[in-house]
Every structure is written in structure tokens, then in C-alpha cells.
Design a protein around this motif. Sequence first.
Motif, PDB file in Angstrom:
ATOM      1  N   GLU A 176       0.835  -1.202   0.000  1.00 55.34           N
ATOM      2  CA  GLU A 176       0.000   0.000   0.000  1.00 55.34           C
ATOM      3  C   GLU A 176       0.871   1.253   0.000  1.00 55.34           C
ATOM      4  O   GLU A 176       0.581   2.218  -0.711  1.00 55.34           O
ATOM      5  N   ARG A 177       1.929   1.228   0.793  1.00 56.34           N
ATOM      6  CA  ARG A 177       2.846   2.373   0.859  1.00 56.34           C
ATOM      7  C   ARG A 177       3.538   2.592  -0.487  1.00 56.34           C
ATOM      8  O   ARG A 177       3.699   3.727  -0.937  1.00 56.34           O
ATOM      9  N   LEU A 178       3.946   1.505  -1.113  1.00 59.56           N
ATOM     10  CA  LEU A 178       4.566   1.608  -2.437  1.00 59.56           C
ATOM     11  C   LEU A 178       3.602   2.232  -3.445  1.00 59.56           C
ATOM     12  O   LEU A 178       3.992   3.090  -4.235  1.00 59.56           O
ATOM     13  N   SER A 179       2.362   1.810  -3.410  1.00 57.27           N
ATOM     14  CA  SER A 179       1.361   2.341  -4.325  1.00 57.27           C
ATOM     15  C   SER A 179       1.155   3.842  -4.091  1.00 57.27           C
ATOM     16  O   SER A 179       1.104   4.628  -5.040  1.00 57.27           O
ATOM     17  N   ALA A 180       1.064   4.226  -2.833  1.00 58.34           N
ATOM     18  CA  ALA A 180       0.883   5.647  -2.501  1.00 58.34           C
ATOM     19  C   ALA A 180       2.108   6.460  -2.922  1.00 58.34           C
ATOM     20  O   ALA A 180       1.975   7.564  -3.467  1.00 58.34           O
ATOM     21  N   ASP A 181       3.302   5.923  -2.673  1.00 57.32           N
ATOM     22  CA  ASP A 181       4.526   6.629  -3.046  1.00 57.32           C
ATOM     23  C   ASP A 181       4.663   6.741  -4.565  1.00 57.32           C
ATOM     24  O   ASP A 181       5.192   7.728  -5.076  1.00 57.32           O
ATOM     25  N   MET A 182       4.178   5.732  -5.272  1.00 56.63           N
ATOM     26  CA  MET A 182       4.225   5.782  -6.733  1.00 56.63           C
ATOM     27  C   MET A 182       3.339   6.924  -7.243  1.00 56.63           C
ATOM     28  O   MET A 182       3.749   7.697  -8.110  1.00 56.63           O
ATOM     29  N   LYS A 183       2.154   7.031  -6.666  1.00 58.45           N
ATOM     30  CA  LYS A 183       1.252   8.110  -7.068  1.00 58.45           C
ATOM     31  C   LYS A 183       1.855   9.477  -6.756  1.00 58.45           C
ATOM     32  O   LYS A 183       1.765  10.399  -7.565  1.00 58.45           O
TER      33      LYS A 183
END
Length: 148
Positions: A6-13
Motif C-alpha cells: 500500500e505504501r509503495l502504491s501511494a509513493d508511486m502516485k
Amino acid sequence: MSTLKERLSADMKTAMRAGDKPRLAVIRMLQAAIKQREIDERIELDDTAALSIVEKQVKQRRDAAAQYRDGGREELAAQEDFEAGVLAEYLPQPLDEAALAALIDQAIAETGAAAMGDMGKVMAWLKPQVAGRADMGALSGKVRAKLQ
């Protein structure tokens, strides 16, 4: 879904919105490595398994940077260092020497280790305790020194 993913997804955005292409590329590469392992093993990875992938990626980048430096390719070494730095942000805080020594002593006491033959038991006990927070190669050297 694990919190790391989830953190990776948020950081990607966030990286997309900021236009930070180098950081975005590293995050996408890490997500691809995690997804590849999930597909290969047909499972949903938890945070511990995902952390092991992050550790492996950081180690690969650091090894590559050292090899590039040995070959006189500083620009490529700098790129690998950048990638390792971005990946290291997803690892938990490393253990300090005192905490590591205390964990080694506790592992030796709880496994009843007395000689080098017991090193496997000690390392098996330590591995889940220090996942992502200590270099396993350096840790095995410290355990070896305590058991001799």
C-alpha cells in the motif's frame, strides 16, 4: 494487501504527481519484483516476504555500485547508489550494535547453543527477529565469534 505494498502504491502516485521520474522508476521496479514473486509462487506476499525482496534489491544495488566503482564507472555507481537509497527507505530502522549483541545472546541462551555446530539453530532463531534490520552476513560473523 500488505501495508508495504500500500505504501509503495501511494509513493508511486506521489512520485507521478511530482514528476519525479527516477524515483518513480525505482518504485515501479520494486513493485514488479514483488508482483513477479507473487505470480511465480501463486501467493499474496505479506510484509515479511515483501521486505525480503526489498533487502535483496538493496543488496544487489550496493554490490553493483561497488563493481562499477572498481571498474571506474562512477556515473553508473551513483545511479545504483540512488536506487539503493530509495529502496532502503522501505526497510525498517536498522538495529544498533547493542541491540544486536543482546539478541545474539538471547538466541544463544534460548537455543542452548554451545559450539559452532549449533550456529544453524541460532541463525534460524535470529532471522525472523532481525528481518530487514541487520545484514545477515555480518550477523553470522558475530554469531560465529560468540560461539568460538
